[in-house]
Write a protein that holds these residues in place. Structure first.
Motif, short mmCIF file in Angstrom:
data_model
loop_
_atom_site.label_atom_id
_atom_site.label_comp_id
_atom_site.label_asym_id
_atom_site.label_seq_id
_atom_site.Cartn_x
_atom_site.Cartn_y
_atom_site.Cartn_z
N ARG A 106 4.25 1.77 -5.04
CA ARG A 106 3.86 2.81 -4.07
C ARG A 106 2.95 3.86 -4.74
NH1 ARG A 106 6.22 4.40 0.94
NH2 ARG A 106 5.68 6.59 1.17
N ASN A 107 3.38 4.33 -5.92
CA ASN A 107 2.58 5.33 -6.65
C ASN A 107 1.20 4.78 -6.99
OD1 ASN A 107 4.70 7.03 -6.64
ND2 ASN A 107 5.26 6.77 -8.81
N GLU A 108 1.18 3.52 -7.42
CA GLU A 108 -0.09 2.92 -7.84
C GLU A 108 -1.04 2.83 -6.64
OE1 GLU A 108 -3.26 0.41 -8.86
OE2 GLU A 108 -1.87 0.00 -7.22
N LEU A 109 -0.50 2.38 -5.49
CA LEU A 109 -1.36 2.24 -4.31
C LEU A 109 -1.86 3.62 -3.86
CD1 LEU A 109 0.57 -0.45 -2.22
CD2 LEU A 109 -1.53 -0.75 -3.53
N GLU A 110 -0.99 4.61 -3.97
CA GLU A 110 -1.38 5.96 -3.55
C GLU A 110 -2.52 6.49 -4.43
OE1 GLU A 110 1.92 8.22 -2.19
OE2 GLU A 110 0.97 10.09 -2.81
N GLN A 111 -2.38 6.24 -5.75
CA GLN A 111 -3.44 6.70 -6.67
C GLN A 111 -4.75 5.99 -6.39
OE1 GLN A 111 -2.42 6.34 -10.78
NE2 GLN A 111 -0.76 7.83 -10.59
N ARG A 112 -4.64 4.68 -6.15
CA ARG A 112 -5.87 3.89 -6.00
C ARG A 112 -6.52 4.10 -4.64
NH1 ARG A 112 -7.31 -0.55 -9.28
NH2 ARG A 112 -5.24 -0.62 -10.19
N ARG A 113 -5.65 4.22 -3.60
CA ARG A 113 -6.22 4.23 -2.24
C ARG A 113 -6.10 5.58 -1.53
NH1 ARG A 113 -3.00 -0.78 0.60
NH2 ARG A 113 -3.64 -2.49 -0.76
N GLY A 114 -5.36 6.52 -2.12
CA GLY A 114 -5.03 7.76 -1.41
C GLY A 114 -3.82 7.51 -0.51
N THR A 115 -3.19 8.59 -0.02
CA THR A 115 -1.95 8.43 0.74
C THR A 115 -2.16 7.61 2.01
OG1 THR A 115 -1.33 10.59 -0.08
CG2 THR A 115 -0.01 9.73 1.73
N ALA A 116 -3.22 7.89 2.74
CA ALA A 116 -3.45 7.17 4.00
C ALA A 116 -3.64 5.68 3.72
CB ALA A 116 -4.67 7.74 4.70
N GLY A 117 -4.38 5.35 2.67
CA GLY A 117 -4.62 3.95 2.31
C GLY A 117 -3.33 3.27 1.90
N MET A 118 -2.52 3.99 1.12
CA MET A 118 -1.24 3.42 0.68
C MET A 118 -0.36 3.09 1.88
SD MET A 118 2.15 4.28 0.25
CE MET A 118 2.15 6.06 0.29
N LEU A 119 -0.38 3.99 2.89
CA LEU A 119 0.50 3.79 4.05
C LEU A 119 0.09 2.56 4.87
CD1 LEU A 119 1.01 7.49 5.19
CD2 LEU A 119 2.70 5.95 4.18
N ARG A 120 -1.16 2.12 4.68
CA ARG A 120 -1.58 0.91 5.41
C ARG A 120 -1.02 -0.36 4.77
NH1 ARG A 120 -6.28 3.91 6.64
NH2 ARG A 120 -7.41 3.20 4.81
N ILE A 122 -7.06 -9.69 -1.58
CA ILE A 122 -6.11 -8.59 -1.37
C ILE A 122 -5.47 -8.23 -2.71
CG2 ILE A 122 -5.66 -9.26 1.04
CD1 ILE A 122 -2.89 -10.24 0.14
N ASP A 123 -4.77 -7.10 -2.71
CA ASP A 123 -4.16 -6.62 -3.94
C ASP A 123 -2.94 -7.46 -4.33
OD1 ASP A 123 -5.98 -4.60 -4.32
OD2 ASP A 123 -4.81 -3.09 -3.26
N PHE A 124 -2.67 -7.52 -5.63
CA PHE A 124 -1.44 -8.17 -6.07
C PHE A 124 -0.93 -7.55 -7.35
CE2 PHE A 124 -1.77 -11.52 -9.51
CZ PHE A 124 -3.08 -11.25 -9.90
N VAL A 125 0.39 -7.73 -7.54
CA VAL A 125 1.07 -7.16 -8.71
C VAL A 125 1.72 -8.31 -9.46
CG1 VAL A 125 3.04 -5.71 -9.39
CG2 VAL A 125 1.43 -4.90 -7.65
N GLN A 126 1.63 -8.27 -10.77
CA GLN A 126 2.27 -9.30 -11.60
C GLN A 126 3.61 -8.77 -12.12
OE1 GLN A 126 1.35 -12.41 -12.57
NE2 GLN A 126 -0.88 -12.53 -12.77
N ILE A 127 4.68 -9.53 -11.86
CA ILE A 127 5.96 -9.22 -12.50
C ILE A 127 6.38 -10.46 -13.30
CG2 ILE A 127 8.35 -8.46 -12.16
CD1 ILE A 127 7.54 -6.98 -9.70
#
Ligand SMILES: NC(=O)c1ccc[n+]([C@@H]2O[C@H](COP(=O)([O-])OP(=O)(O)OC[C@H]3O[C@@H](n4cnc5c(N)ncnc54)[C@H](O)[C@@H]3O)[C@@H](O)[C@H]2O)c1
Length: 367
Positions: free
Chosen positions: A29-43, A135-140
């Motif tokens: 969530r934090n990463e998306l907010e930093q990269r996209r801004g709050t509105a972008g993260m919420l999408r 689209i975005d992806f995260v590696q775990i």
């Protein structure tokens, strides 16, 4: 905890931290907010956790830490679970995953999470690269090999009948999260697979990795040393990826042991694992390089001794002609020439271009 920042075309952090699985939702969530801004993260509403059956049962269940933390952070989660193994690192698995995403109405702002080893990461990253044009992806990563190598650097892809990783894309993740606790369920062969890539990083660019790894007996019983080695290996990969993200030069060095290694995997019908094959591949090129006087005198024997110290079975069950034949189908051949990565002195490798016609003889010298 260690955070390594990878300054690739799409910059991202690699976070090595005990317990990070239960923090994944907040960190994503934090990463998306930093990269996209709050509105972008919420999408980003939906997260698809991609995993194989083994890892799914261990860490990917709906009530387990990862899904719980994602839901606590406000994401809706779905799971795509596939059988795993090289036989399923295919276009067909990717197509099934893409169908899963359309059925669950994933949009361009939603996210994939690769929870697993290198195969899961490669399949998920490739699907992320092509779904709705990216689209975005995260590696775990959950194997040592994936933690130190495949989760970092943005190479994604699948096998084709002709060979390994013949279809793919460069597609960087948004974030890499590694929880060392997942190593407790890896057996010794899987730990050795990952250690082969750690040693590879040492041979390529950082002799301290080799000294550090050999400084204790029973390395896998030393979690602090292991975590330090993982950080060092990721840093080697980071430096090389930052210098040459699309593999036009220096990044080829990361293929040490891979030309013959991929051929061994293919000849064994993928019964021999990637890490085990890379260990044999490194031995073969070290011995051949020594015989051909491409490398510092005696250094080829040193590499074989180091690999032997960790207990790798370095015998190769295939003849040189079969390995050369398999390797020459590999994508790394250009215009009848092939680039070999040769460890010429400690902490250093060079690229040696040879004629494809000579490959069989070179391999013969290393067997
Ligand atoms: N993209 C890259 O840059 C890159 C780099 C190196 C390797 N690779 C690819 O990575 C693949 C090999 O990766 P791998 O060795 O991680 O293979 P893998 O993904 O098949 O994992 C190996 C096995 O370990 C199991 N497993 C995973 N995590 C576990 C855990 N925590 N506990 C118990 N079992 C667990 C899996 O179910 C699987 O059976 C190869 O296909 C190779 O080509 C890619």
């Amino acid at each position: 905890m260690e955070t390594i920042h990878v300054n690739a075309s799409k910059p991202y952090d690699v976070i090595l931290k005990a317990g990070v699985l239960s923090e994944a939702g907040r960190l994503i969530r934090n990463e998306l907010e930093q990269r996209r801004g709050t509105a972008g993260m919420l999408r980003c509403r939906r997260v698809c956790v991609v995993t194989d059956e083994t890892v799914g049962a261990l860490y990917g269940g709906p009530g387990q830490a990862l899904h719980t933390s994602l839901r606590s952070a406000g994401f809706e989660t779905t799971s795509f679970v596939f059988p795993g193994g090289e036989a399923h690192k295919t276009m067909e698995t990717v197509a099934q995953l893409l169908d899963h995403l359309t059925e669950n109405r994933f949009s361009r702002t939603d996210l994939l999470v690769a929870l697993g080893g290198g195969i899961t990461g490669d399949v998920t990253g490739f699907a992320a690269a092509i779904y709705l044009r990216g689209i975005d992806f995260v590696q775990i990563p959950t194997t040592l090999l994936a933690a130190v190598d495949s989760s970092v650097g943005g190479k994604t892809g699948v096998n084709l009948p002709a060979g390994k990783n013949l279809a793919g894309a460069f597609w960087q993740p948004n974030l890499v999260l590694f929880d060392p606790a997942v190593m407790t369920t890896l057996g010794r062969p899987l730990l050795l697979d990952g250690m082969a890539e750690i040693l590879k990083a040492g041979f390529i660019a950082d002799s301290n990795i080799i000294y550090d790894a050999m400084n204790v007996s029973s390395i896998f019983e030393h979690p602090e040393t292991m975590l330090r080695l993982i950080g060092s290996a990721v840093n080697v990969k980071r430096r090389i990826v930052e210098a040459d993200e699309r593999e036009s030069g220096e990044r080829k060095l990361l293929n040490l042991g891979h030309t013959v290694g991929h051929a061994i995997e293919k000849c064994s019908n993928y019964e021999i694992s990637h890490g085990a094959a890379v260990a044999i591949g490194m031995k073969i090129i070290a011995k051949a390089g020594q015989a051909l006087e491409w490398i510092e005198s005696g250094y080829g024997d040193d590499i074989c001794d180091i690999l032997g110290y960790f207990g790798y079975d370095l015998s190769c069950p295939y003849p040189a002609w079969a390995l050369a034949d398999a390797a020459l189908n590999d994508k790394k051949m250009q215009g009848g020439r092939i680039s070999l990565v040769v460890p010429d002195h400690p902490g250093h490798c060079m690229l040696k271009e040879v004629s494809a016609a000579d490959l069989e003889d070179i391999i013969k010298k290393g067997l």
